[in-house]
Design an enzyme around this catalytic site. Structure first.
Site, PDB file in Angstrom:
ATOM      1  N   LYS A 173     -79.089  32.153 -11.915  1.00 18.49           N
ATOM      2  CA  LYS A 173     -79.020  33.456 -12.611  1.00 18.49           C
ATOM      3  C   LYS A 173     -78.494  34.460 -11.592  1.00 18.49           C
ATOM      4  O   LYS A 173     -79.245  35.012 -10.791  1.00 18.49           O
ATOM      5  CB  LYS A 173     -80.427  33.838 -13.091  1.00 18.49           C
ATOM      6  CG  LYS A 173     -80.487  34.771 -14.295  1.00 18.49           C
ATOM      7  CD  LYS A 173     -79.779  36.091 -14.137  1.00 18.49           C
ATOM      8  CE  LYS A 173     -80.528  37.122 -13.323  1.00 18.49           C
ATOM      9  NZ  LYS A 173     -79.689  38.337 -13.063  1.00 18.49           N
ATOM     10  N   GLU A 176     -76.237  40.583 -12.431  1.00 20.38           N
ATOM     11  CA  GLU A 176     -75.435  41.004 -13.580  1.00 20.38           C
ATOM     12  C   GLU A 176     -74.369  42.024 -13.184  1.00 20.38           C
ATOM     13  O   GLU A 176     -73.506  42.366 -13.982  1.00 20.38           O
ATOM     14  CB  GLU A 176     -76.323  41.552 -14.700  1.00 20.38           C
ATOM     15  CG  GLU A 176     -77.194  42.750 -14.346  1.00 20.38           C
ATOM     16  CD  GLU A 176     -78.533  42.371 -13.704  1.00 20.38           C
ATOM     17  OE1 GLU A 176     -78.560  41.512 -12.783  1.00 20.38           O
ATOM     18  OE2 GLU A 176     -79.540  42.975 -14.110  1.00 20.38           O
ATOM     19  N   CYS A 281     -78.541  42.532   3.870  1.00 24.93           N
ATOM     20  CA  CYS A 281     -79.968  42.473   4.211  1.00 24.93           C
ATOM     21  C   CYS A 281     -80.155  42.324   5.717  1.00 24.93           C
ATOM     22  O   CYS A 281     -81.252  42.506   6.220  1.00 24.93           O
ATOM     23  CB  CYS A 281     -80.636  41.329   3.476  1.00 24.93           C
ATOM     24  SG  CYS A 281     -80.072  39.750   4.059  1.00 24.93           S
TER      25      CYS A 281
END
Ligand code: NAD
Length: 500
Positions: A173, A176, A281
């Site tokens: 996933k 988006e 990050c």
């Protein structure tokens, strides 16, 4: 505008949901695409497909699985420029940066090519008379990966090449905000010969994520993203009995000792604080010079370099950093800069008013530098995830180490010094997962493992390298007796036939 759908059984699939999300070009703010946001039924259908493919793939010899990885690696190499273009168009990072991200992802595929060696078990002959013992690693089952916007190609590649090579099937996933590059890479993996259903992509938002976390057929979840969401995913996933690793947010400090080469330090900081608009990050967001003189020299070396940064869309070959990902990020960064000023930090370079002709609606922020930041300020405590560097002046080395150890995040850190004693003391004592000595962004290579400490990682395993193999496999240990016909009689003393 036809939305980007999902990828199931090596085919694009539009799904059944009519919900969609907008994809924007961060350089212009314009909507350039739409992505389907999967319903619960869509996610469950994709998980069923991955579950159906599992027995065949898990039983496929590791050397055969590695063959697919070799082919996949070559396809990624051949298509790097095309993938980088897709990636930059949605994410906004420069093309060299996008190519670098793909190259780091390819390294993980190369690691996964060695899976027959990596899965070799252990064997002990004669643990008792005629009794041998051995251990193997077997796939966990159907694995889900949930990934962030900032490395849309590399972070998924930290996960599924290792998971698939270990014999699992996978449901990804992606973010988006920039799912395009993942969909193209899924086609390449299909072309590499991965069987139908082994690798699948479901696009979506919270509904898709929650469905994956609750679906009993998902055995393990790898997450990379922000700390609040990672904590939520870890809690919900583990409550449902799943194995979860959640790699999260960061506030990475670089300590600059008085003996460091200041030009080397300033160059390193410019790349690591402002590269990719600070949306890494492992970006350094806090510089900790030790001593007032070191701090003055540092700020003096940084200021002209920051003012000279070339901020432009990725289509400009001279661009050193592009826009941040969204209006929401842009507003959050502006608010934090305003907080920093209100709370008394000194904004030495203010990148907020940058004006790029033709890109007025884009989410560009120039490099910002704060001096005299203190540890109680929001710009110190919170992850800004933008091109903003804070200088926190430390009176001495112990104060610098204490500050790092007290911060809630523990992803990466670095020290710049010519003193071997200081460097060794530093890496031994900091409570941080990845440490650099004269290396500003100490991202481990693919055959080592990536991961933070404290609230930068929930779970027991770091990602890729041997930690990845351990996360995506279960250990099984056999104890066998041959020849089977030997009569030992009943045993009641738990020694396996040994004398005590
Ligand atoms: P994010 O947490 O907003 O999103 C990550 C994923 O979680 C996305 O796929 C998103 O769709 C999903 N998600 C978002 N909100 C959700 C919700 N309420 N419920 C369920 N799922 C949800 O992160 P981001 O903004 O895409 O990425 C930036 C963050 O990722 C930064 O904090 C950065 O430090 C972190 N990051 C960490 C690492 C690491 O290895 N530690 C690497 C890259 C990025």
């Amino acid at each position: 505008m036809h939305p980007i759908g999902h990828f199931m059984s090596n085919q694009p699939w539009s799904g059944t949901s009519d919900r969609t999300g907008e994809i924007r070009n961060p350089a212009t703010g314009a909507v350039t695409g739409r992505v389907s946001l999967a319903s619960k039924a869509d996610v469950d259908a994709i998980v069923d497909t991955a579950a159906a493919a599992l027995p065949g793939w898990a039983a496929t010899p590791p050397a055969r699985r590695a063959t697919v990885m070799f082919e996949f690696r070559d396809l990624l190499k051949t298509h790097t420029d095309e993938l980088a273009e897709l990636l930059s168009a949605e994410h906004g990072k420069t093309l060299p940066d996008a190519r670098g991200e793909i190259a780091r992802g390819i390294e993980v595929v190369e690691f996964a090519c060695g899976i027959p060696q990596l899965l070799k078990g252990e064997y002990s002959e004669a643990v008792a008379q005629n009794v041998d013992s051995f251990s193997v690693r077997q796939p966990v089952g159907v694995v889900a990966g949930i990934t962030p916007f900032n490395f849309p190609a590399m972070v998924p590649l930290w996960m599924y090449p290792v998971a698939i090579a270990c014999g699992n099937t996978f449901v990804l996933k992606p973010s988006e905000k920039d799912p395009g590059v993942v969909m193209r890479i899924a086609e390449l993996l299909a072309q590499a010969g991965v069987p139908d259903g082994v690798f699948n992509v479901v696009n979506g938002d919270k509904e898709a994520v929650d469905t994956l976390l609750d679906n009993p057929r998902i055995e393990a979840v790898s997450f990379v993203g922000s700390t609040p969401i990672g904590h939520y995913i870890y809690s919900r996933g583990t409550a449902n009995g799943k194995r979860v690793q959640a790699l999260c947010g960061a506030k990475n400090h670089m300590v600059i000792m008085p003996d460091a080469d200041m030009d080397q330090v300033a160059d390193a900081l410019i790349g690591s604080a402002y590269g990719s608009a600070g949306e890494r990050c492992m970006a350094v967001s806090v510089a900790v010079p030790v001593g007032e003189q070191t701090a003055d020299r540092l700020v003096g070396a940084l200021e002209p370099r920051i003012r000279a940064l070339k901020i432009a869309p990725y289509t400009d070959p001279g661009s050193e950093l592009g826009p941040v990902i969204s209006k929401q990020s842009y507003d959050k960064i502006h608010n934090l800069i305003a907080d920093g000023i209100d709370q008394g930090a000194n904004l030495v370079v203010d990148g907020r008013e940058i004006a790029l002709q033709g890109y007025e609606e884009g989410y560009f922020i120039g490099g910002c530098l704060f001096d005299n930041v203190t540890t109680d300020m929001s710009i110190y405590r919170e992850e800004i995830f933008g091109p903003v560097l804070s200088v926190v002046r430390a009176a001495d080395y112990e104060t610098a180490v204490g500050m790092i150890n007290d911060h809630e995040y523990g992803n990466g850190t670095a020290i710049f010094t010519r003193d071997g004693d200081a460097a060794r003391d530093f890496w031994a004592r900091v409570r941080i997962g990845m440490v650099g000595v004269n290396v500003p962004i100490p991202v481990p290579v693919a055959y080592h493992s990536f991961g933070g400490w404290k609230r930068s990682l929930f779970g027991d395993h770091h990602i890729h390298g041997m930690e990845g193999v351990r996360f995506y496999t279960r250990l099984k240990t056999m104890t066998t007796r041959w020849p089977s016909g030997i009569r030992t009689g009943a045993e009641f003393n738990f020694t396996g036939g040994k004398d005590v």
